[in-house]
Design a protein around this motif. Structure first.
Motif, mmCIF file in Angstrom:
data_model
loop_
_atom_site.group_PDB
_atom_site.id
_atom_site.type_symbol
_atom_site.label_atom_id
_atom_site.label_comp_id
_atom_site.label_asym_id
_atom_site.label_seq_id
_atom_site.Cartn_x
_atom_site.Cartn_y
_atom_site.Cartn_z
ATOM 1 N N THR A 1 0.831 -1.200 0.000
ATOM 2 C CA THR A 1 0.000 0.000 0.000
ATOM 3 C C THR A 1 0.870 1.256 0.000
ATOM 4 O O THR A 1 0.564 2.244 -0.691
ATOM 5 N N HIS A 2 1.958 1.229 0.755
ATOM 6 C CA HIS A 2 2.861 2.379 0.789
ATOM 7 C C HIS A 2 3.505 2.614 -0.575
ATOM 8 O O HIS A 2 3.682 3.764 -0.984
ATOM 9 N N VAL A 3 3.860 1.537 -1.251
ATOM 10 C CA VAL A 3 4.445 1.688 -2.586
ATOM 11 C C VAL A 3 3.424 2.323 -3.523
ATOM 12 O O VAL A 3 3.745 3.239 -4.299
ATOM 13 N N HIS A 4 2.161 1.844 -3.461
ATOM 14 C CA HIS A 4 1.122 2.431 -4.309
ATOM 15 C C HIS A 4 0.970 3.925 -4.033
ATOM 16 O O HIS A 4 0.777 4.723 -4.951
ATOM 17 N N GLN A 5 1.047 4.312 -2.778
ATOM 18 C CA GLN A 5 0.812 5.704 -2.379
ATOM 19 C C GLN A 5 2.042 6.584 -2.536
ATOM 20 O O GLN A 5 1.954 7.807 -2.361
ATOM 21 N N SER A 6 3.172 5.989 -2.883
ATOM 22 C CA SER A 6 4.438 6.724 -2.860
ATOM 23 C C SER A 6 4.502 7.854 -3.883
ATOM 24 O O SER A 6 5.352 8.742 -3.766
ATOM 25 N N ALA A 7 3.611 7.849 -4.866
ATOM 26 C CA ALA A 7 3.605 8.936 -5.843
ATOM 27 C C ALA A 7 3.349 10.278 -5.169
ATOM 28 O O ALA A 7 3.798 11.319 -5.668
ATOM 29 N N GLY A 8 2.675 10.255 -4.031
ATOM 30 C CA GLY A 8 2.407 11.490 -3.302
ATOM 31 C C GLY A 8 3.310 11.712 -2.117
ATOM 32 O O GLY A 8 3.087 12.638 -1.320
ATOM 33 N N PHE A 9 4.338 10.886 -1.977
ATOM 34 C CA PHE A 9 5.246 10.986 -0.830
ATOM 35 C C PHE A 9 6.282 12.089 -1.050
ATOM 36 O O PHE A 9 6.725 12.344 -2.169
ATOM 37 N N SER A 10 6.698 12.684 0.053
ATOM 38 C CA SER A 10 7.847 13.578 0.038
ATOM 39 C C SER A 10 9.124 12.748 -0.095
ATOM 40 O O SER A 10 9.113 11.518 0.067
ATOM 41 N N ALA A 11 10.233 13.432 -0.348
ATOM 42 C CA ALA A 11 11.518 12.727 -0.422
ATOM 43 C C ALA A 11 11.829 12.057 0.907
ATOM 44 O O ALA A 11 12.369 10.937 0.942
ATOM 45 N N GLU A 12 11.478 12.712 2.016
ATOM 46 C CA GLU A 12 11.729 12.123 3.345
ATOM 47 C C GLU A 12 10.942 10.825 3.520
ATOM 48 O O GLU A 12 11.477 9.829 4.036
#
Length: 413
Positions: A310-321
């Motif tokens: 799920t985190h990988v799917h959502q990573s498009a909206g993640f900050s660099a941190e």
């Protein structure tokens, strides 16, 4: 293959089947009729079989088995007594085989011996048992399901499906040993349409015995906005077929089998959402791996994918941190190949959805680029510079992370 005088040698099983199907013949199995183990040994054949007489041909080094019969003596896969002797006929040997399409032989002149209608069932695309003796070996349920995944346009004969259901009801599946179950499951996952294996096992009632965590997913709804197919079990089938479409390795396919197991334990009042299913999926993936003694590489990737997909799917909206923390949780710097397989499994998950089979998945490329950027950091130089400033222990680690974060920012601009 030439045999000594008095011996009759026949090509049998899958080689005959695949030739009739117009497929490449990978392995050739041979049966010798009219010989004893002593006869073959005297003719220069090298014995290699442990459970029953199997020999290596002195010139070709291909495996040759003596024609044999078998008798059920106890429950499970190992509960058989074998009889191999010069008086065992080819017909008797073929009669003990599992499916009609595997119970054919070919003589030295290319004549097909087909006492059980294998050619008819190839024409009609049917998987059918040879005799009621099919019910004596529970591994045959798994083998048939695996063949269904290989020959996806074949149906299972109704009488064969009924026989398998009876085997499950009689508890035969409960006697299977872990190593043999994994052998068949892993081979089925690597076939052209692995979803068919699960479908057949489910129709026979065997999926609930072997993989109850997967069986529990059927009928469980998901939010339609993310899963147009809605049913979680159907989604898993689609993900596995997406794996096959992309030529994914066994590690990725097994991880995809297990990635959503926690959704089968979501409380009814929480449906169709599946809050915190990732942690439950990770735990259940471990349970399945323990049950069937799954190899470490498959086990570890399955748990990682269950926890992080799920985190990988959502990573498009993640900050660099946030992306850096994801890399750290996945141990990506020490295990880059496993991280790449995580991303591959996540892409299959994203595309294993109704109508979304061909949609782009930029997260895979983006996170792979993030890892590549952070791998350019010279850890020795960063650590030396930190120690020169008086840093010790955790402070050195934080300096490394800052350098990696700077590399991420630089790569993103």
């Amino acid at each position: 293959m030439n045999a000594p005088p008095r011996f009759q040698t026949y090509l049998v099983g899958g080689a005959v089947r695949d030739r009739l199907l117009g497929l490449p013949v990978q392995d050739r199995d041979w049966v010798v009729v009219g010989a004893s183990p002593q006869d073959l040994a005297a003719a220069g054949y090298q014995p290699v079989g442990k459970d029953f007489p199997v020999f290596l041909h002195p010139q070709t080094h291909e495996e040759v088995a003596l024609a044999r019969t078998e008798r059920k003596t106890a429950a499970g896969y190992h509960g058989f007594a074998f009889h191999a002797a010069p008086d065992v006929t080819l017909a008797q040997d073929l009669a003990r085989r599992d499916l009609t399409i595997n119970a054919m032989a070919e003589d030295a002149d290319g004549l097909v011996i087909d006492p059980h209608g294998g050619q008819r069932d190839i024409r009609d695309r049917v998987l059918r048992h040879v005799s009621p003796a099919f019910a004596e070996d529970p591994v045959r349920i798994l083998r048939l399901a695996r063949f269904a995944a290989r020959f996806a346009d074949f149906s299972v004969a109704p009488e064969t499906l009924a026989l398998m259901r009876g085997m499950v009801a009689a508890g035969e599946v409960d006697a299977l040993v872990a190593e043999r179950v994994w052998q068949e499951l892993s081979r089925g996952l690597m076939e052209h349409q692995p979803s068919r294996m699960l479908e057949v096992l489910r129709e026979a009632g065997a999926l609930a015995k072997l993989l109850p965590e997967v069986d529990a997913l059927f009928g469980v709804p998901q939010p339609e906005a993310h899963h147009p197919e809605i049913d979680t079990g159907l989604h898993v089938l689609m993900v596995l077929d997406q794996c096959a479409r992309q030529g994914a390795p066994l590690t990725v396919r097994y991880a995809c089998l297990c990635h959503d197991l926690g959704k089968g334990t979501t409380r009814p009042e929480e449906l169709p959402r599946h809050i915190a299913h990732e942690a439950r999926s990770e735990k259940l993936a471990r349970v399945v791996s323990d049950r069937w003694k799954v190899p470490t590489d498959c086990r570890e990737l399955a748990e990682l994918v269950a926890r992080e997909h799920t985190h990988v799917h959502q990573s498009a909206g993640f900050s660099a941190e946030a992306r850096l923390r994801l890399l750290q949780r996945c141990d990506a710097w020490r295990r880059p190949q496993r991280f790449a397989e995580l991303l591959w499994a996540c892409e299959c998950d994203a595309r294993g959805r109704l109508g979304l089979e061909n949609r782009p998945y930029p997260q895979r490329e983006r996170l792979a680029a993030d890892l590549a950027a952070t791998l350019t950091v010279d850890l020795a130089a960063v650590s030396a510079a930190a120690m020169a400033r008086g840093a010790q222990g955790p402070d050195i680690g934080r300096a490394v992370q800052r350098a990696r974060l700077e590399a991420l920012h630089a790569a993103s601009t």
